[in-house]
Design a protein around this motif. Sequence first.
Motif, PDB file in Angstrom:
ATOM      1  N   ALA A   1       0.856  -1.193   0.000  1.00 58.23           N
ATOM      2  CA  ALA A   1       0.000   0.000   0.000  1.00 58.23           C
ATOM      3  C   ALA A   1       0.888   1.237   0.000  1.00 58.23           C
ATOM      4  CB  ALA A   1      -0.913   0.006   1.222  1.00 58.23           C
ATOM      5  N   ASP A   2       0.477   2.262  -0.753  1.00 59.39           N
ATOM      6  CA  ASP A   2       1.209   3.534  -0.759  1.00 59.39           C
ATOM      7  C   ASP A   2       0.811   4.390   0.436  1.00 59.39           C
ATOM      8  OD1 ASP A   2       2.560   3.126  -3.311  1.00 59.39           O
ATOM      9  OD2 ASP A   2       0.564   3.331  -4.197  1.00 59.39           O
ATOM     10  N   ALA A   3      -0.420   4.206   0.896  1.00 58.10           N
ATOM     11  CA  ALA A   3      -0.934   4.948   2.051  1.00 58.10           C
ATOM     12  C   ALA A   3      -2.051   4.127   2.670  1.00 58.10           C
ATOM     13  CB  ALA A   3      -1.441   6.327   1.636  1.00 58.10           C
ATOM     14  N   ILE A   4      -2.320   4.363   3.933  1.00 63.03           N
ATOM     15  CA  ILE A   4      -3.416   3.671   4.609  1.00 63.03           C
ATOM     16  C   ILE A   4      -4.233   4.681   5.405  1.00 63.03           C
ATOM     17  CG2 ILE A   4      -2.241   1.450   4.763  1.00 63.03           C
ATOM     18  CD1 ILE A   4      -1.584   2.088   7.690  1.00 63.03           C
ATOM     19  N   VAL A   5      -5.504   4.365   5.590  1.00 63.90           N
ATOM     20  CA  VAL A   5      -6.345   5.083   6.546  1.00 63.90           C
ATOM     21  C   VAL A   5      -6.539   4.132   7.712  1.00 63.90           C
ATOM     22  CG1 VAL A   5      -8.593   6.128   6.997  1.00 63.90           C
ATOM     23  CG2 VAL A   5      -7.504   6.429   4.762  1.00 63.90           C
ATOM     24  N   THR A   6      -6.116   4.555   8.895  1.00 64.05           N
ATOM     25  CA  THR A   6      -6.148   3.679  10.056  1.00 64.05           C
ATOM     26  C   THR A   6      -6.433   4.511  11.290  1.00 64.05           C
ATOM     27  OG1 THR A   6      -4.934   1.941  11.239  1.00 64.05           O
ATOM     28  CG2 THR A   6      -3.661   3.844  10.489  1.00 64.05           C
ATOM     29  N   THR A   7      -6.408   3.870  12.430  1.00 63.67           N
ATOM     30  CA  THR A   7      -6.560   4.594  13.690  1.00 63.67           C
ATOM     31  C   THR A   7      -5.238   4.557  14.431  1.00 63.67           C
ATOM     32  OG1 THR A   7      -7.630   4.610  15.858  1.00 63.67           O
ATOM     33  CG2 THR A   7      -7.565   2.505  14.704  1.00 63.67           C
ATOM     34  N   THR A   8      -4.797   5.691  14.883  1.00 57.35           N
ATOM     35  CA  THR A   8      -3.526   5.763  15.591  1.00 57.35           C
ATOM     36  C   THR A   8      -3.636   5.226  17.018  1.00 57.35           C
ATOM     37  OG1 THR A   8      -3.999   8.063  16.204  1.00 57.35           O
ATOM     38  CG2 THR A   8      -2.683   7.697  14.226  1.00 57.35           C
ATOM     39  N   ASP A   9      -4.847   4.836  17.421  1.00 57.13           N
ATOM     40  CA  ASP A   9      -5.038   4.233  18.734  1.00 57.13           C
ATOM     41  C   ASP A   9      -4.698   2.743  18.738  1.00 57.13           C
ATOM     42  OD1 ASP A   9      -6.478   6.606  20.058  1.00 57.13           O
ATOM     43  OD2 ASP A   9      -7.657   6.245  18.263  1.00 57.13           O
ATOM     44  N   TYR A  10      -4.484   2.174  17.563  1.00 57.08           N
ATOM     45  CA  TYR A  10      -4.173   0.751  17.485  1.00 57.08           C
ATOM     46  C   TYR A  10      -2.742   0.521  17.952  1.00 57.08           C
ATOM     47  CZ  TYR A  10      -3.278  -3.895  15.609  1.00 57.08           C
ATOM     48  OH  TYR A  10      -2.941  -5.218  15.483  1.00 57.08           O
ATOM     49  N   THR A  11      -2.583  -0.215  19.034  1.00 59.26           N
ATOM     50  CA  THR A  11      -1.264  -0.388  19.645  1.00 59.26           C
ATOM     51  C   THR A  11      -0.439  -1.474  18.969  1.00 59.26           C
ATOM     52  OG1 THR A  11      -2.200  -1.930  21.265  1.00 59.26           O
ATOM     53  CG2 THR A  11      -2.092   0.399  21.889  1.00 59.26           C
ATOM     54  N   GLY A  12      -1.042  -2.229  18.068  1.00 61.10           N
ATOM     55  CA  GLY A  12      -0.302  -3.292  17.399  1.00 61.10           C
ATOM     56  C   GLY A  12       0.649  -2.804  16.332  1.00 61.10           C
ATOM     57  N   LEU A  13       0.546  -1.535  15.935  1.00 58.64           N
ATOM     58  CA  LEU A  13       1.447  -0.972  14.938  1.00 58.64           C
ATOM     59  C   LEU A  13       2.452  -0.074  15.630  1.00 58.64           C
ATOM     60  CD1 LEU A  13       2.269  -0.499  11.990  1.00 58.64           C
ATOM     61  CD2 LEU A  13       0.584   1.338  11.877  1.00 58.64           C
ATOM     62  N   SER A  14       3.716  -0.294  15.338  1.00 60.87           N
ATOM     63  CA  SER A  14       4.772   0.535  15.918  1.00 60.87           C
ATOM     64  C   SER A  14       4.831   1.858  15.162  1.00 60.87           C
ATOM     65  CB  SER A  14       6.119  -0.190  15.813  1.00 60.87           C
ATOM     66  OG  SER A  14       7.166   0.644  16.237  1.00 60.87           O
ATOM     67  N   TRP A  15       4.530   2.945  15.874  1.00 63.72           N
ATOM     68  CA  TRP A  15       4.485   4.260  15.233  1.00 63.72           C
ATOM     69  C   TRP A  15       5.879   4.884  15.300  1.00 63.72           C
ATOM     70  CZ3 TRP A  15       0.230   4.974  12.565  1.00 63.72           C
ATOM     71  CH2 TRP A  15      -0.898   4.245  12.934  1.00 63.72           C
ATOM     72  N   GLY A  16       6.756   4.365  14.444  1.00 62.40           N
ATOM     73  CA  GLY A  16       8.140   4.792  14.471  1.00 62.40           C
ATOM     74  C   GLY A  16       8.398   5.987  13.580  1.00 62.40           C
ATOM     75  N   ALA A  17       9.670   6.373  13.550  1.00 64.47           N
ATOM     76  CA  ALA A  17      10.091   7.545  12.767  1.00 64.47           C
ATOM     77  C   ALA A  17      10.027   7.280  11.273  1.00 64.47           C
ATOM     78  CB  ALA A  17      11.504   7.952  13.171  1.00 64.47           C
ATOM     79  N   ASP A  18       9.782   6.010  10.880  1.00 66.80           N
ATOM     80  CA  ASP A  18       9.713   5.703   9.452  1.00 66.80           C
ATOM     81  C   ASP A  18       8.349   6.012   8.852  1.00 66.80           C
ATOM     82  OD1 ASP A  18       8.636   3.617  11.046  1.00 66.80           O
ATOM     83  OD2 ASP A  18       8.743   2.240   9.346  1.00 66.80           O
ATOM     84  N   LEU A  19       7.394   6.475   9.667  1.00 68.79           N
ATOM     85  CA  LEU A  19       6.037   6.734   9.192  1.00 68.79           C
ATOM     86  C   LEU A  19       5.685   8.211   9.315  1.00 68.79           C
ATOM     87  CD1 LEU A  19       4.084   3.733  10.794  1.00 68.79           C
ATOM     88  CD2 LEU A  19       5.084   3.886   8.509  1.00 68.79           C
ATOM     89  N   ASP A  20       4.946   8.708   8.314  1.00 64.28           N
ATOM     90  CA  ASP A  20       4.351  10.042   8.369  1.00 64.28           C
ATOM     91  C   ASP A  20       2.866   9.879   8.654  1.00 64.28           C
ATOM     92  OD1 ASP A  20       6.443  11.816   7.987  1.00 64.28           O
ATOM     93  OD2 ASP A  20       6.381  11.628   5.809  1.00 64.28           O
ATOM     94  N   VAL A  21       2.367  10.584   9.661  1.00 66.88           N
ATOM     95  CA  VAL A  21       0.968  10.473  10.076  1.00 66.88           C
ATOM     96  C   VAL A  21       0.263  11.798   9.788  1.00 66.88           C
ATOM     97  CG1 VAL A  21      -0.601  10.040  12.001  1.00 66.88           C
ATOM     98  CG2 VAL A  21       1.580   8.828  11.869  1.00 66.88           C
ATOM     99  N   VAL A  22      -0.822  11.729   9.009  1.00 68.04           N
ATOM    100  CA  VAL A  22      -1.604  12.914   8.661  1.00 68.04           C
ATOM    101  C   VAL A  22      -2.974  12.786   9.335  1.00 68.04           C
ATOM    102  CG1 VAL A  22      -2.578  14.293   6.784  1.00 68.04           C
ATOM    103  CG2 VAL A  22      -0.435  13.030   6.428  1.00 68.04           C
ATOM    104  N   PRO A  23      -3.231  13.511  10.426  1.00 67.52           N
ATOM    105  CA  PRO A  23      -4.518  13.380  11.130  1.00 67.52           C
ATOM    106  C   PRO A  23      -5.699  13.746  10.235  1.00 67.52           C
ATOM    107  CG  PRO A  23      -2.901  14.566  12.472  1.00 67.52           C
ATOM    108  CD  PRO A  23      -2.323  14.471  11.091  1.00 67.52           C
ATOM    109  N   LEU A  24      -6.768  12.946  10.333  1.00 67.97           N
ATOM    110  CA  LEU A  24      -7.994  13.207   9.578  1.00 67.97           C
ATOM    111  C   LEU A  24      -9.160  13.583  10.491  1.00 67.97           C
ATOM    112  CD1 LEU A  24      -7.881  10.299   6.957  1.00 67.97           C
ATOM    113  CD2 LEU A  24      -7.197  12.684   6.635  1.00 67.97           C
ATOM    114  N   GLY A  25      -9.102  13.218  11.759  1.00 71.75           N
ATOM    115  CA  GLY A  25     -10.193  13.568  12.658  1.00 71.75           C
ATOM    116  C   GLY A  25     -10.412  12.508  13.715  1.00 71.75           C
ATOM    117  N   SER A  26     -11.466  12.689  14.472  1.00 72.56           N
ATOM    118  CA  SER A  26     -11.797  11.781  15.564  1.00 72.56           C
ATOM    119  C   SER A  26     -13.176  11.171  15.309  1.00 72.56           C
ATOM    120  CB  SER A  26     -11.801  12.551  16.892  1.00 72.56           C
ATOM    121  OG  SER A  26     -12.096  11.698  17.960  1.00 72.56           O
ATOM    122  N   ASP A  27     -13.294   9.882  15.579  1.00 74.81           N
ATOM    123  CA  ASP A  27     -14.536   9.145  15.335  1.00 74.81           C
ATOM    124  C   ASP A  27     -14.978   8.488  16.641  1.00 74.81           C
ATOM    125  OD1 ASP A  27     -16.644   7.849  14.052  1.00 74.81           O
ATOM    126  OD2 ASP A  27     -15.392   6.165  13.413  1.00 74.81           O
TER     127      ASP A  27
END
Length: 309
Positions: free
Chosen positions: A142-168
């Motif tokens: 995938a070139d990009a994903i839409v996900t939730t940053t609350d998911y603890t199973g993904l390591s949110w390291g320095a290799d990722l750029d996160v663009v906030p879309l909002g709160s659900d």
Amino acid sequence: MLNSGRLRLLALLDTLGTVRAVADTLHLSPSTVSQQLAVLETETRCRLMERAGRRVRLTPAGLLLARRGREILDKMAEAEAELRALNGEPIGIVRLGAFQSAIFTLAVPAAERLAVTHPHLHLELTELEPHESGSALRSGEADAIVTTTDYTGLSWGADLDVVPLGSDPVVLVLPRGHPLASRTSVNLTACAEETWACDRPQSYMADLTLRLCRESGFEPRVACRFSNYLMLLRHVGSTGSIALLPALAVTPDHAVVTRPLDPPVNRNVAAVLRRSTPRRAAVNAVIAALRERAQAPILAEPREDASEP
């Protein structure tokens, strides 16, 4: 000379861990994958893999080439997009993975808009839940994903750029006429004796439901597990079960009502890219379309029971 297809196989092997997983991902036979990786070893004159029991693992040279290979593949994609977009127009394929409730509320409207504004850009959508999308992003599927940053199973390291879309908000879904529907909000302690409809085990919503119920002092009694939210909503509407779902997942055409949780629970929705992925014009256009759509009033509001006066 390095072959881009074989580099991709090696990069996927680094991410997925087994030849069979690589073969399944690319719809190839394991023998074909093994043969191509052997050719890559011949081309590089390096031992890239070694046996570890019945599996293979990458040698230090293999790890180096796999990780450099991702950079090479990204640069090739960037060069191709630049050559095809000398007029500055976003062009080419962007592969977007998104969780189920974001497909028709965020991704499809973004694709429809892009089809009008950038007709030479093709947005390829894949349903990927938060526990699936991180590996797809890091492997280059995938070139990009839409996900939730609350998911603890993904390591949110320095290799990722996160663009906030909002709160659900996460809401309690009830059949019409349920006694709890008379409340303006519901504390989960009131649901200890209820029967639950849930997502698949180890999925984001299944884990969240289990955690919130346990924090409220009980184990949920589960009647069904569906990965398809349409089936889950129908189960709630027809059998009297209840469920926790993101508000984005609940559309008005079901015999259910929703109530906010007390205390409230929200998930943070974001578009995520690999930092090494070139921010080519097509990817930028997709992110912009997602952000524009996310600013619209698309979240499901708690609805009153139609049977109430």
